[in-house]
Design a protein around this motif. Structure first.
Motif, mmCIF file in Angstrom:
data_model
loop_
_atom_site.group_PDB
_atom_site.id
_atom_site.type_symbol
_atom_site.label_atom_id
_atom_site.label_comp_id
_atom_site.label_asym_id
_atom_site.label_seq_id
_atom_site.Cartn_x
_atom_site.Cartn_y
_atom_site.Cartn_z
ATOM 1 N N LEU A 18 0.835 -1.205 0.000
ATOM 2 C CA LEU A 18 0.000 0.000 0.000
ATOM 3 C C LEU A 18 0.867 1.250 0.000
ATOM 4 N N SER A 19 0.317 2.334 -0.536
ATOM 5 C CA SER A 19 0.978 3.625 -0.421
ATOM 6 C C SER A 19 0.921 4.087 1.027
ATOM 7 N N GLN A 34 -13.680 4.769 -0.913
ATOM 8 C CA GLN A 34 -13.133 3.986 -2.017
ATOM 9 C C GLN A 34 -11.670 3.632 -1.760
ATOM 10 N N ARG A 35 -10.925 4.579 -1.189
ATOM 11 C CA ARG A 35 -9.505 4.333 -0.915
ATOM 12 C C ARG A 35 -9.341 3.196 0.094
ATOM 13 N N ILE A 36 -10.159 3.196 1.144
ATOM 14 C CA ILE A 36 -10.061 2.155 2.164
ATOM 15 C C ILE A 36 -10.464 0.798 1.588
ATOM 16 N N SER A 37 -11.509 0.776 0.762
ATOM 17 C CA SER A 37 -11.942 -0.491 0.150
ATOM 18 C C SER A 37 -10.856 -1.057 -0.756
ATOM 19 N N ARG A 38 -10.215 -0.200 -1.540
ATOM 20 C CA ARG A 38 -9.140 -0.666 -2.420
ATOM 21 C C ARG A 38 -7.954 -1.183 -1.607
ATOM 22 N N ALA A 39 -7.664 -0.511 -0.503
ATOM 23 C CA ALA A 39 -6.541 -0.933 0.337
ATOM 24 C C ALA A 39 -6.786 -2.322 0.912
ATOM 25 N N LYS A 40 -8.004 -2.576 1.387
ATOM 26 C CA LYS A 40 -8.322 -3.904 1.927
ATOM 27 C C LYS A 40 -8.240 -4.975 0.840
ATOM 28 N N ALA A 41 -8.670 -4.626 -0.353
ATOM 29 C CA ALA A 41 -8.612 -5.575 -1.459
ATOM 30 C C ALA A 41 -7.165 -5.924 -1.809
ATOM 31 N N LYS A 42 -6.277 -4.930 -1.761
ATOM 32 C CA LYS A 42 -4.862 -5.193 -2.045
ATOM 33 C C LYS A 42 -4.249 -6.101 -0.988
ATOM 34 N N PRO A 49 11.286 -1.302 6.959
ATOM 35 C CA PRO A 49 10.624 -0.639 5.830
ATOM 36 C C PRO A 49 9.196 -0.187 6.119
ATOM 37 N N ARG A 50 8.563 -0.766 7.136
ATOM 38 C CA ARG A 50 7.176 -0.408 7.440
ATOM 39 C C ARG A 50 7.055 0.624 8.563
ATOM 40 N N VAL A 51 8.177 0.953 9.195
ATOM 41 C CA VAL A 51 8.109 1.770 10.404
ATOM 42 C C VAL A 51 7.534 3.159 10.133
ATOM 43 N N ALA A 52 7.901 3.788 9.027
ATOM 44 C CA ALA A 52 7.419 5.147 8.749
ATOM 45 C C ALA A 52 5.894 5.190 8.732
ATOM 46 N N GLY A 53 5.284 4.214 8.045
ATOM 47 C CA GLY A 53 3.821 4.175 8.010
ATOM 48 C C GLY A 53 3.213 3.865 9.355
#
Length: 437
Positions: A123-124, A157-165, A183-187
């Motif tokens: 995810l972005s 829509q953004r949240i739905s797409r994120a769950k799908a990914k 690599p995930r710490v920033a998020g």
């Protein structure tokens, strides 16, 4: 049929259970079934069932356990309905097995695992933050959209797409291996900070102005994240900076609301009510960070700089003792690595105290296009216009800030500030001025 008094008590208990248990329930469902959509939807259905059943049957002795059990049953029923092959039927029945689950990471905390799922690199950064605020923070789509300055439909829509990914990538429900943590710490840190902010100053109009449960959970999870990071790494320094920032900010929580529920500005707070233990812990963490970088603020990251700014505030015995020159310098350092409109707005507030409201107002006016729909911009502009004696413009700016604000305590505060101008103008033609905070 339950009487109205009982219904009000049930409503309050459902709301309390949602605040206290939502993240735990969703995280447990996600671990068990490996599906974020299923976890969120069945948890929501369980709370909807509670709304129907509890006014009639009464609140169960353990509300969280009742919601959890109901959500699990709904998840199993849904899998049965959606099953298309015999092995799917068998899988649905197996989900009732109470045998211990497989190990899922080094830390036995479903909520932390859920954060790492939502912050997967597939995810972005923006999608990671939005998804975690929904799944872990329990914020509504509208609340998250407000934080991102976008429309509700866009955020949904953004949240739905994120769950799908996440689902298509088959992300495992586990704290990642050491080499995958950094690599995930920033998020993760960005999410924890936003969850903390929602607890410290709730964005929704139908919730408590201050949600201690969210703020304290963000602090707890930040402590856990630090245990996953190599000592002396840049990621550890930023996690430490975030923890210091949270502690120094949370220390002021008890002084932020008046007895009447109105927001109390920093310069008007009773500093005797600040939590000295939290302040001392936060200052000690920050001091270690400064020692490590030779006290060169240019070497500090975003959260470390924000912690340093808060340290200046909490170190002043009185509001008038605040070292505004140091705060302006720290915001200058922050602006170099994060030149966002909000950072520039806060730097302008500091400049109004260090230099003059006129200089600050000129800087704020430049941000109007970027922050036209952000209540903090109009609040700041109203205060600066008030300080420069432009009463009519200040009242209009207050009106716009009130229209955009959602926090009840802030709306009460802004309304009083606006009305003070009107009263002063009617009585003696003067304004009731005050410092920005």
């Amino acid at each position: 049929m339950a009487d109205r008094g009982r219904a009000v008590d049930v409503d309050a208990e459902i709301a309390r259970t949602h605040r206290a248990e939502w993240t735990v329930i969703v995280a447990g469902l996600a671990r068990r079934y490996g599906d974020l959509d299923l976890a969120e939807e069945t948890a929501a259905e369980a709370f909807a069932t509670a709304v129907e059943r509890w006014p009639v049957d009464g609140v169960p002795p353990n509300p969280g356990a009742w919601i959890t059990t109901t959500a699990h049953r709904k998840a199993i029923d849904r899998l049965r309905r959606e099953a298309r092959r015999d092995d799917k039927h068998r899988e649905a029945f197996m989900l009732q097995d109470d045998s211990p689950v497989e190990p899922t990471g080094r830390i036995d905390d479903d909520r932390l695992r859920l954060i790492f799922i939502c912050c997967h690199p597939v995810l972005s950064i923006q999608d990671r933050v939005a998804l975690t605020l929904r799944m872990v923070g329990g914020l509504t789509v509208s609340e998250i959209a407000r934080a991102f300055l976008v429309q509700d439909t866009t955020m949904g829509q953004r949240i739905s797409r994120a769950k799908a990914k996440i689902k298509s990538a088959r992300v495992p429900f586990a704290v990642p291996l050491q080499e995958d943590v950094q690599p995930r710490v920033a998020g993760v840190l960005a999410v924890l900070y936003l969850i903390f902010n929602e607890g410290y100053f709730a964005s929704g109009g139908d919730v408590d102005p201050i949600r201690r449960d969210l703020a304290e959970e963000a602090i707890r999870l930040t402590r856990l994240v630090r245990t996953l990071l190599p000592a002396d790494s840049s990621e550890d320094a930023e996690a430490t900076g975030l923890l210091a920032l949270m502690l120094l900010t949370q220390a002021r929580a008890d002084a932020r609301l008046s007895a009447g529920g109105e927001l109390v500005r920093l310069d008007e707070q009773d500093r005797a009510r600040w939590d000295r233990m939290l302040i001392e812990e936060g200052l000690a963490l920050l001091d270690d960070l400064l020692e490590a970088c030779g006290r060169d603020v240019r070497a500090l990251g975003r959260y470390q700089l924000l912690a340093a700014i808060n340290a200046v505030h909490v170190s002043a015995p009185r509001a008038q003792d605040t070292d505004w020159a140091q705060i302006v310098a720290l915001y200058g350092a922050l602006e170099r690595i994060d030149p966002s409109p909000i950072v520039r707005l806060n730097r302008a507030i500091a400049i109004s105290e260090y230099d003059s409201p006129d200089v600050a107002l000129a800087l704020v006016e430049q941000l109007g296009e970027d922050l036209a729909d952000h209540h903090a911009f109009h609040t700041t502009r109203a205060e600066l216009l008030r300080l420069t004696g432009r009463s009519d413009a200040a009242r209009s700016a207050y009106d716009r800030a009130i229209a955009l604000a959602a926090n009840a305590a802030e709306i009460t505060h802004l309304t009083r500030r606006r009305d003070q101008i009107a009263v002063a103008s009617e009585t003696d033609g003067t304004t009731n001025e005050g410092e920005l905070s």
